[in-house]
Motif scaffolding. Sequence first.
Motif, PDB file in Angstrom:
ATOM      1  N   ALA A   5       0.834  -1.203   0.000  1.00 44.55           N
ATOM      2  CA  ALA A   5       0.000   0.000   0.000  1.00 44.55           C
ATOM      3  C   ALA A   5       0.868   1.252   0.000  1.00 44.55           C
ATOM      4  O   ALA A   5       0.560   2.236  -0.689  1.00 44.55           O
ATOM      5  CB  ALA A   5      -0.937  -0.011   1.215  1.00 44.55           C
ATOM      6  N   ALA A   6       1.975   1.244   0.744  1.00 50.85           N
ATOM      7  CA  ALA A   6       2.880   2.407   0.770  1.00 50.85           C
ATOM      8  C   ALA A   6       3.519   2.624  -0.593  1.00 50.85           C
ATOM      9  O   ALA A   6       3.600   3.764  -1.085  1.00 50.85           O
ATOM     10  CB  ALA A   6       3.942   2.209   1.838  1.00 50.85           C
ATOM     11  N   ILE A   7       3.969   1.557  -1.244  1.00 58.93           N
ATOM     12  CA  ILE A   7       4.574   1.671  -2.575  1.00 58.93           C
ATOM     13  C   ILE A   7       3.556   2.201  -3.578  1.00 58.93           C
ATOM     14  O   ILE A   7       3.857   3.085  -4.386  1.00 58.93           O
ATOM     15  CB  ILE A   7       5.159   0.312  -3.016  1.00 58.93           C
ATOM     16  CG1 ILE A   7       6.376  -0.032  -2.153  1.00 58.93           C
ATOM     17  CG2 ILE A   7       5.548   0.336  -4.487  1.00 58.93           C
ATOM     18  CD1 ILE A   7       6.878  -1.449  -2.340  1.00 58.93           C
ATOM     19  N   ALA A   8       2.328   1.682  -3.528  1.00 56.22           N
ATOM     20  CA  ALA A   8       1.287   2.151  -4.449  1.00 56.22           C
ATOM     21  C   ALA A   8       0.960   3.610  -4.196  1.00 56.22           C
ATOM     22  O   ALA A   8       0.756   4.381  -5.143  1.00 56.22           O
ATOM     23  CB  ALA A   8       0.039   1.298  -4.277  1.00 56.22           C
ATOM     24  N   PHE A  58       0.304  12.740   0.374  1.00 53.98           N
ATOM     25  CA  PHE A  58       1.097  11.927   1.304  1.00 53.98           C
ATOM     26  C   PHE A  58       0.500  11.997   2.712  1.00 53.98           C
ATOM     27  O   PHE A  58       0.410  10.979   3.406  1.00 53.98           O
ATOM     28  CB  PHE A  58       2.556  12.401   1.336  1.00 53.98           C
ATOM     29  CG  PHE A  58       3.423  11.778   0.294  1.00 53.98           C
ATOM     30  CD1 PHE A  58       3.562  10.403   0.206  1.00 53.98           C
ATOM     31  CD2 PHE A  58       4.119  12.572  -0.608  1.00 53.98           C
ATOM     32  CE1 PHE A  58       4.361   9.834  -0.750  1.00 53.98           C
ATOM     33  CE2 PHE A  58       4.919  12.004  -1.569  1.00 53.98           C
ATOM     34  CZ  PHE A  58       5.041  10.630  -1.652  1.00 53.98           C
ATOM     35  N   ALA A  59       0.113  13.177   3.141  1.00 61.28           N
ATOM     36  CA  ALA A  59      -0.465  13.326   4.479  1.00 61.28           C
ATOM     37  C   ALA A  59      -1.772  12.545   4.593  1.00 61.28           C
ATOM     38  O   ALA A  59      -2.026  11.870   5.602  1.00 61.28           O
ATOM     39  CB  ALA A  59      -0.698  14.800   4.789  1.00 61.28           C
ATOM     40  N   THR A  60      -2.593  12.616   3.550  1.00 64.75           N
ATOM     41  CA  THR A  60      -3.861  11.862   3.557  1.00 64.75           C
ATOM     42  C   THR A  60      -3.593  10.363   3.597  1.00 64.75           C
ATOM     43  O   THR A  60      -4.262   9.614   4.318  1.00 64.75           O
ATOM     44  CB  THR A  60      -4.697  12.225   2.318  1.00 64.75           C
ATOM     45  OG1 THR A  60      -4.881  13.635   2.293  1.00 64.75           O
ATOM     46  CG2 THR A  60      -6.043  11.539   2.347  1.00 64.75           C
ATOM     47  N   ALA A  61      -2.593   9.920   2.831  1.00 62.98           N
ATOM     48  CA  ALA A  61      -2.247   8.496   2.842  1.00 62.98           C
ATOM     49  C   ALA A  61      -1.767   8.066   4.219  1.00 62.98           C
ATOM     50  O   ALA A  61      -2.104   6.971   4.702  1.00 62.98           O
ATOM     51  CB  ALA A  61      -1.193   8.208   1.784  1.00 62.98           C
ATOM     52  N   MET A  62      -0.969   8.897   4.883  1.00 58.94           N
ATOM     53  CA  MET A  62      -0.486   8.558   6.220  1.00 58.94           C
ATOM     54  C   MET A  62      -1.636   8.507   7.233  1.00 58.94           C
ATOM     55  O   MET A  62      -1.681   7.628   8.090  1.00 58.94           O
ATOM     56  CB  MET A  62       0.570   9.570   6.684  1.00 58.94           C
ATOM     57  CG  MET A  62       1.894   9.452   5.944  1.00 58.94           C
ATOM     58  SD  MET A  62       2.588   7.795   5.959  1.00 58.94           S
ATOM     59  CE  MET A  62       2.915   7.572   7.677  1.00 58.94           C
TER      60      MET A  62
END
Length: 181
Positions: A5-8, A58-62
């Motif tokens: 998920a992080a790579i995607a 990136f913030a939303t993904a985190m």
Amino acid sequence: MSCLAAIATIAMVIALFFLRVQAAALNSSTTVYEGGAPLHDEAAAEFGIALVLAAAMFATAMLAWVDGYKITLAPAEALFRSLDQRLARSDAHLAELEGTHVRLNENQAVAELRIQHLPTERDEALRGVDAFARELQELARTEVAIHLGDPTATSGLDMPLSTTDDVADPTAPTQTEGNRP
């Protein structure tokens, strides 16, 4: 799964960053007004916006990853909850079985007590039946004597009935009709 998920997420943010910058570059090269000269600096202006959007993604993904981490149970905790639910179901079933066991023991004790008292109850019942049979015999003798008008017509009646006795009245109620004291 978290690594994938992080790579995607990283790949998607980078791709959207370059698409945003590339779209700005393409849009700036096609728009020209008469008498004006294209400055071609729209792409440079979009670069800062693209960086801000990439940082927001990136913030939303985190945040999504942290939220998913908080919601997802650890395997040990999931196993503990499953075992706890199974234990609760087993306890409920055990309580039901214990109740059935107590009820069956009580039923057995009552049955054994009844079996112990059967001879005396049988003897009492037989005495009651014998008493009822003797009462019926006496009643039958009395009814025969009243019907015949001869007290010597039946055995057990050795005194003649007088006409003044209430027993000689055929319309008088008998003991079986409910006039017992």
